[in-house]
Scaffold this motif. Structure first.
Motif, short mmCIF file in Angstrom:
data_model
loop_
_atom_site.label_atom_id
_atom_site.label_comp_id
_atom_site.label_asym_id
_atom_site.label_seq_id
_atom_site.Cartn_x
_atom_site.Cartn_y
_atom_site.Cartn_z
N ASP A 192 0.81 -1.22 0.00
CA ASP A 192 0.00 0.00 0.00
C ASP A 192 0.85 1.28 0.00
O ASP A 192 0.36 2.34 0.39
CB ASP A 192 -0.95 -0.01 1.19
CG ASP A 192 -0.23 -0.27 2.51
OD1 ASP A 192 0.94 -0.73 2.49
OD2 ASP A 192 -0.82 -0.02 3.57
N LEU A 193 2.11 1.17 -0.43
CA LEU A 193 2.93 2.37 -0.58
C LEU A 193 2.28 3.25 -1.65
O LEU A 193 2.15 2.82 -2.80
CB LEU A 193 4.36 2.00 -0.99
CG LEU A 193 5.29 3.18 -1.35
CD1 LEU A 193 5.57 4.03 -0.11
CD2 LEU A 193 6.60 2.69 -1.97
N PRO A 194 1.85 4.47 -1.30
CA PRO A 194 1.21 5.30 -2.32
C PRO A 194 2.18 5.56 -3.49
O PRO A 194 3.37 5.70 -3.28
CB PRO A 194 0.91 6.61 -1.57
CG PRO A 194 0.88 6.23 -0.12
CD PRO A 194 1.86 5.10 0.02
N GLU A 224 6.40 6.75 4.87
CA GLU A 224 5.00 6.35 5.02
C GLU A 224 4.75 5.78 6.42
O GLU A 224 3.76 6.11 7.08
CB GLU A 224 4.66 5.31 3.93
CG GLU A 224 3.22 4.91 3.84
CD GLU A 224 2.28 6.09 3.59
OE1 GLU A 224 2.72 7.14 3.09
OE2 GLU A 224 1.09 5.95 3.95
N GLU A 225 5.67 4.94 6.87
CA GLU A 225 5.53 4.39 8.24
C GLU A 225 5.48 5.52 9.27
O GLU A 225 4.68 5.50 10.21
CB GLU A 225 6.74 3.49 8.56
CG GLU A 225 6.75 2.15 7.87
CD GLU A 225 7.92 1.29 8.35
OE1 GLU A 225 7.85 0.07 8.19
OE2 GLU A 225 8.93 1.82 8.87
N ARG A 228 2.28 7.52 9.27
CA ARG A 228 1.16 6.79 9.88
C ARG A 228 1.20 6.81 11.41
O ARG A 228 0.18 6.57 12.05
CB ARG A 228 1.13 5.34 9.36
CG ARG A 228 0.73 5.30 7.90
CD ARG A 228 0.71 3.90 7.33
NE ARG A 228 0.48 3.94 5.89
CZ ARG A 228 0.43 2.87 5.10
NH1 ARG A 228 0.59 1.66 5.61
NH2 ARG A 228 0.23 3.01 3.82
N VAL A 229 2.36 7.05 12.00
CA VAL A 229 2.39 7.19 13.47
C VAL A 229 2.53 8.66 13.86
O VAL A 229 2.94 8.99 14.99
CB VAL A 229 3.51 6.35 14.14
CG1 VAL A 229 3.26 4.87 13.92
CG2 VAL A 229 4.90 6.76 13.66
N GLY A 230 2.16 9.55 12.94
CA GLY A 230 2.12 10.97 13.25
C GLY A 230 3.48 11.56 13.59
O GLY A 230 3.57 12.56 14.30
N VAL A 237 10.75 5.50 16.67
CA VAL A 237 11.87 4.66 17.12
C VAL A 237 11.37 3.27 17.54
O VAL A 237 12.02 2.26 17.30
CB VAL A 237 12.63 5.37 18.28
CG1 VAL A 237 13.55 4.41 19.01
CG2 VAL A 237 13.42 6.56 17.73
N ARG A 238 10.18 3.24 18.11
CA ARG A 238 9.66 1.94 18.59
C ARG A 238 9.23 1.04 17.43
O ARG A 238 9.45 -0.16 17.46
CB ARG A 238 8.47 2.19 19.53
CG ARG A 238 8.11 1.00 20.41
CD ARG A 238 7.00 1.36 21.38
NE ARG A 238 5.73 1.61 20.70
CZ ARG A 238 4.91 0.66 20.28
NH1 ARG A 238 5.22 -0.60 20.44
NH2 ARG A 238 3.77 0.99 19.68
N THR A 239 8.65 1.65 16.39
CA THR A 239 7.99 0.80 15.38
C THR A 239 8.65 0.81 13.99
O THR A 239 8.33 -0.05 13.18
CB THR A 239 6.53 1.26 15.17
OG1 THR A 239 6.55 2.63 14.72
CG2 THR A 239 5.73 1.17 16.46
N GLY A 240 9.49 1.77 13.68
CA GLY A 240 10.01 1.90 12.31
C GLY A 240 10.86 0.71 11.88
O GLY A 240 11.47 0.03 12.71
N SER A 241 10.89 0.46 10.57
CA SER A 241 11.64 -0.71 10.07
C SER A 241 13.15 -0.48 10.05
O SER A 241 13.89 -1.42 9.80
CB SER A 241 11.24 -1.03 8.63
OG SER A 241 9.88 -1.19 8.53
N PHE A 242 13.57 0.75 10.25
CA PHE A 242 14.99 1.07 10.11
C PHE A 242 15.43 1.81 11.37
O PHE A 242 14.88 2.87 11.70
CB PHE A 242 15.15 1.97 8.87
CG PHE A 242 16.56 2.33 8.47
CD1 PHE A 242 17.16 1.74 7.35
CD2 PHE A 242 17.27 3.31 9.16
CE1 PHE A 242 18.44 2.11 6.94
CE2 PHE A 242 18.56 3.67 8.75
CZ PHE A 242 19.14 3.07 7.65
#
Ligand code: 2M8
Length: 440
Positions: A192-194, A224-225, A228-230, A237-242
């Motif tokens: 779903d990457l725009p 995009e990530e 989505r977490v504003g 830092v908690r959720t990003g893939s990198f």
């Protein structure tokens, strides 16, 4: 081109890229203000016009977020760059982002205290209005730069060791360095990457000088990530893939904490904050030294998501030379490696300045962006920090050799190490700015 012509050419580039309130990073490829570019641009402007340099700092700080982050882009009204404000949507999803100017939602290396140092010194060397302007800029900027350093110390030390982490390769400033390859390999762009259209490729001579589409998908997915977490710094830092502890960024953080502490002492800033800056500096300096590879002695990044060291050698391996802390013997050894046949002393180099990747490395790509070319701005940074650290000879050699490289007068973004050909954008502001500083 001789020094006088080169200095006027550099001043001409900065004037040409000046919109009145910001000197854009380059005329076509980067028509906005980039955070660390702006700092180097201030270093050059300070030699020409203290007031203009001070206004550049004020423009940058007008984009500072309420939580202290200095964003990596402060957008102009131009529309020629992707991703622009519509893609980032920072003010739409994050209460800390200013509504105006538009800004991006990530940061870049903290080199702004160095710029403030340069502007203050230039003002003090002159008299009257320049001196007063510089002192009032110091008074205005110091708490804001303190808040910026505090933001990094608060949100970007996920291991609690002082190793400052980046959440996107763009934050490092060395976008597609092989340092980030393994961390990016683990980033899976969502279905779903725009969709998007790049705008950079038609603005350089050869598409091969820019990152690939596969790399861009990952760059955009990380944004995009975050969107989505504003852009909440703890959530990113908690959720990003990198998430990678960036040793180069960490060294610059430590260096800037020291420089800001010194400015704070001169400017009568709160003692507790000055002491805090020195504690952060000491901690991050130690963190930089702790990353050294037991075999090569070079500093390394640490991939927090994968839980492993990144040993891909790059110019970032010499980070300890920026922040200091090595004992004399270790420093001499690291300098010998930098000046030796795998790096500045490589026999195929046209000039002896640090390439971004060693020509002896399998990762070396001589015309590809951060994968091998020589960047005058990086040379300036090393030269400046080395002088500060007492490494006078190497600092002077790097200055002289870089001036030789840029004497073609194109002020390119980066240069082909094996031919000296200009690459990327021409009339790149930070290249012109550091040349001005060196020639004044
Ligand atoms: C390059 O990065 C931007 C993204 O931030 C890009 O490629 O679009 C990097 O060289 C970065 O370090 C630099 O600040 C920026 C502007 O010169 O361009």
């Amino acid at each position: 081109m001789g020094s006088v012509a080169l200095a006027s050419g550099a001043a001409w580039v900065l004037a040409g890229n000046d919109t009145g309130t910001m000197v854009t990073a380059s005329p076509r490829l980067y028509p906005h203000m980039w955070s660390w570019d702006a700092a180097f641009i201030m270093v050059g402007l300070a030699q020409l016009d203290v007031d203009r340099a001070a206004r550049e700092m004020e423009t940058l700080l007008s984009g500072q977020w309420a939580d202290g982050m200095i964003p990596h882009i402060v957008f102009s009204e131009e529309n020629g760059y992707f991703p622009g404000p519509d893609r980032w949507q920072t003010a739409v999803v994050c209460e800390h982002a200013p509504a105006r100017p538009h800004t991006s939602g990530i940061c870049q290396p903290p080199v702004h205290a160095i710029a403030l140092r340069k502007i203050v010194d230039a003002g003090r060397r002159r008299s009257g209005a320049d001196r007063r302007r510089a002192e009032s800029l110091l008074h205005y900027s110091w708490p804001r730069l303190f808040a910026w350093q505090r933001w990094l110390a608060t949100y970007r030390d996920p291991l609690g060791t002082g190793l400052i982490a980046v959440t996107h390769g763009w934050e490092s400033g060395m976008d597609n360095s092989p340092r980030w390859d393994s961390a990016y390999a683990a980033v899976q762009p969502g279905a779903d990457l725009p969709p998007y259209v790049r705008k950079d490729l038609d603005k350089v001579g050869d598409e091969g000088e820019r990152p690939t589409d596969a790399e861009y998908d990952r760059y955009l997915w990380l944004i995009e990530e975050m969107r989505r977490v504003g852009y909440r710094p703890d959530e990113v830092v908690r959720t990003g893939s990198f998430l990678v502890g960036d040793v180069f960024m960490t060294a610059l953080f430590a260096l800037s904490c020291e420089v800001l502490a010194e400015l704070g002492e001169e400017g009568g800033q709160p003692e507790e904050q000055i002491a805090q800056l020195r504690r952060w500096a000491a901690r991050s300096r130690a963190a930089v030294l702790d990353t050294r590879d037991p075999v090569t002695g070079l500093a390394r990044d640490y991939d927090v998501r994968a839980g492993q060291w990144v040993s891909t050698p790059s110019i970032a391996g010499f980070a300890p030379l920026l922040c200091g802390g090595l004992d004399p013997q270790q420093q001499a050894e690291m300098l010998a490696v930098l000046e030796g046949p795998d790096w500045m002393g490589h026999p195929d180099l046209v000039v002896a300045t640090p390439p971004t990747v060693s020509p002896s490395s399998p990762h070396f790509m001589p015309k590809q962006y951060w994968r091998g070319p020589q960047w005058p701005v990086i040379s300036w940074l090393f030269s400046w920090a080395m002088r500060r650290g007492g490494m006078y000879d190497t600092a002077a050699d790097i200055r002289a050799e870089t001036l030789r490289l840029v004497s073609d007068g194109t002020f390119a973004e980066y240069y082909h190490p094996l031919t000296g050909a200009p690459l990327g954008s021409l009339s790149q502001s930070w290249t012109a700015a550091v040349v001005l500083d060196w020639l004044y």
